[in-house]
Design an enzyme around this catalytic site. Structure first.
Site, short mmCIF file in Angstrom:
data_model
loop_
_atom_site.label_atom_id
_atom_site.label_comp_id
_atom_site.label_asym_id
_atom_site.label_seq_id
_atom_site.Cartn_x
_atom_site.Cartn_y
_atom_site.Cartn_z
N TYR A 42 -8.35 -10.46 3.03
CA TYR A 42 -9.99 -9.68 3.09
C TYR A 42 -10.32 -9.24 2.21
O TYR A 42 -11.69 -8.85 2.26
CB TYR A 42 -9.64 -8.33 4.00
CG TYR A 42 -8.45 -7.36 3.84
CD1 TYR A 42 -8.94 -6.02 2.68
CD2 TYR A 42 -7.07 -6.88 3.93
CE1 TYR A 42 -8.20 -5.24 2.37
CE2 TYR A 42 -6.47 -6.46 3.47
CZ TYR A 42 -7.24 -5.46 2.40
OH TYR A 42 -6.55 -4.23 1.85
N GLU A 43 -9.80 -9.33 0.87
CA GLU A 43 -11.02 -8.89 -0.31
C GLU A 43 -12.01 -9.76 -1.33
O GLU A 43 -13.20 -10.06 -1.28
CB GLU A 43 -10.61 -8.40 -1.75
CG GLU A 43 -9.07 -7.09 -0.85
CD GLU A 43 -8.77 -6.74 -2.63
OE1 GLU A 43 -8.66 -6.71 -3.31
OE2 GLU A 43 -6.84 -6.99 -1.83
N HIS A 97 -6.38 4.31 6.83
CA HIS A 97 -5.91 3.88 5.34
C HIS A 97 -5.32 5.12 4.92
O HIS A 97 -4.18 4.95 3.93
CB HIS A 97 -7.20 3.01 4.65
CG HIS A 97 -6.25 2.52 3.52
ND1 HIS A 97 -5.26 1.57 3.01
CD2 HIS A 97 -7.23 2.60 1.78
CE1 HIS A 97 -5.21 1.65 2.45
NE2 HIS A 97 -6.10 1.55 1.23
N MET A 105 -1.58 -6.07 7.06
CA MET A 105 -2.87 -7.58 6.56
C MET A 105 -2.69 -7.92 5.32
O MET A 105 -3.52 -8.62 4.44
CB MET A 105 -4.26 -6.22 6.46
CG MET A 105 -4.52 -5.34 7.12
SD MET A 105 -5.74 -4.94 6.99
CE MET A 105 -6.20 -3.80 8.56
N SER A 106 -0.79 -8.42 5.02
CA SER A 106 -0.71 -8.95 3.99
C SER A 106 0.63 -10.12 4.43
O SER A 106 0.75 -10.19 5.39
CB SER A 106 -0.34 -8.13 2.91
OG SER A 106 0.68 -7.43 3.26
N HIS A 143 -5.51 -8.96 -1.25
CA HIS A 143 -5.53 -9.15 0.02
C HIS A 143 -6.53 -10.15 0.62
O HIS A 143 -7.86 -10.37 -0.27
CB HIS A 143 -5.71 -8.51 1.07
CG HIS A 143 -4.81 -7.49 0.64
ND1 HIS A 143 -5.01 -6.28 -0.11
CD2 HIS A 143 -3.32 -6.82 1.20
CE1 HIS A 143 -4.27 -5.12 -0.09
NE2 HIS A 143 -3.12 -5.09 0.89
N ALA A 176 2.81 -1.83 3.78
CA ALA A 176 2.92 -0.72 5.57
C ALA A 176 2.73 -1.32 6.46
O ALA A 176 1.39 -2.61 6.53
CB ALA A 176 2.04 0.32 4.25
N SER A 219 1.28 -0.96 0.15
CA SER A 219 -0.03 0.18 0.38
C SER A 219 0.66 0.94 -0.28
O SER A 219 1.50 1.20 1.14
CB SER A 219 -0.54 0.05 1.20
OG SER A 219 -2.19 -1.17 1.32
N ASN A 227 2.78 3.93 10.75
CA ASN A 227 1.94 4.06 12.60
C ASN A 227 2.10 3.09 13.38
O ASN A 227 2.51 1.85 13.15
CB ASN A 227 0.25 3.87 11.81
CG ASN A 227 -0.23 3.10 11.24
OD1 ASN A 227 -0.59 2.33 10.19
ND2 ASN A 227 -1.01 2.62 12.31
N HIS A 236 -3.24 1.03 -4.50
CA HIS A 236 -1.95 -0.79 -5.68
C HIS A 236 -2.05 -0.26 -6.28
O HIS A 236 -3.46 0.75 -6.97
CB HIS A 236 -2.89 -1.71 -5.05
CG HIS A 236 -2.06 -1.98 -3.41
ND1 HIS A 236 -1.11 -3.01 -3.26
CD2 HIS A 236 -2.84 -1.72 -2.40
CE1 HIS A 236 -1.36 -3.54 -1.65
NE2 HIS A 236 -2.41 -2.47 -1.16
#
Ligand code: HPA
Length: 269
Positions: free
Chosen positions: A81-82, A240, A204-205, A79, A109, A27, A228, A57
């Site tokens: 989650y998609e 995001h 998340m990846s 990902h 990220a 990201s 962060n 992306h």
């Protein structure tokens, strides 16, 4: 289309010379391939490739020479989650292996769990905790599914990336990345839990991609750009938008490290 059909299509467009290294951009990091000479192919031309539709992306595959290495750069990833599919990156990684790549370097990220690793820092992933409990090899019918993940993050590549960072005068941390499914961010209690378990960063990846790369016989490495402090660790609000705004700060450092690594043309041991 099968991975070998897609690899054939890519060779027709970009040339038949084998690829050395695959890079997956995270990201806000998708501009790394800009300015290099090579061939870019939209994912939509590669039948079966995931859409990679998350903002920040770029769903394009770049093939070209960077320094001493012929590189395949995935400008975006999909990902879990998609789509709810942990193996969503299997086809792109199979294609990468078909193209001849011996190594895959993922970037992402991530949120930091470490007070001494603030936003803007880079973290070389030394190991991971699969906090999601998901696995991209569930359903794989062969015994090859029992992948050994000791040194999944190749110590030789890590050493070289760390040397490249040092040569560039860039401080790079080394740490453990925890995979959280997303897409919601974590709760402060979850962050405390994975901190206790030994994680230094959360995202998340990457974890499913590293498992798949090892399954496909490629060496793997990964670098996090800290965007962060993780939930509950600072007063800053996590979003995001914030991730995308912060990623370019670390991305500049990341791209210097990666360019030096690729320029070196290290012989793999
Ligand atoms: N958590 C999960 N994924 C992330 C974060 C985070 O804090 N920051 C960037 N990606």
């Amino acid at each position: 289309m099968s991975a070998s059909d897609i690899a054939g299509l890519i060779r027709n467009r970009a040339g038949t010379e084998p690829v050395d290294t695959g890079l997956i951009l995270g990201s806000g990091l998708s501009s790394f391939a800009d300015g290099f000479e090579g061939v870019s192919i939209d994912y939509s031309d590669l039948d079966g490739f995931p859409h990679a539709g998350v903002s920040g992306h770029n769903p394009t595959l770049f093939i070209g020479q960077i320094g001493a290495k012929r590189v395949a750069i995935f400008g975006g990833r999909s990902h879990y989650y998609e789509h709810g599919k942990a193996d969503i990156m299997r086809l792109p990684l199979e294609v990468l292996a078909e193209l001849g790549a011996s190594e895959m370097i993922a970037t992402n990220a991530a949120g930091s769990l470490h007070p001494h690793t603030p936003p803007g820092d880079l973290m070389l992933i030394r190991d991971h905790i699969n906090f999601s409990g998901l696995n991209p090899l569930i359903g794989e019918p062969t015994d090859r599914r029992f992948v050994n993940l000791v040194d999944a993050y190749d110590p030789g590549i890590r050493r070289k990336l760390a040397d490249c960072a040092a040569d560039e005068g860039i401080a790079i941390k080394s740490g453990v990345y925890a995979w959280y499914s997303g897409p919601s961010f974590e709760t402060p209690a979850e962050i405390l839990a994975i901190q206790t378990l030994g994680a230094d960063a959360v995202g998340m990846s990457t974890v499913p991609e590293v498992i798949l790369a090892r399954f496909l016989g490629m060496k793997a490495a990964a670098i996090s750009v800290i965007t962060n402090m993780a939930a509950g660790m600072s007063d800053e609000s996590i979003s995001h938008e914030h991730t995308k705004a912060m990623a370019p700060i670390g991305a500049q450092k990341l791209s210097r490290v990666l360019k030096r690594y690729l320029a070196g043309g290290f012989v793999l041991d």
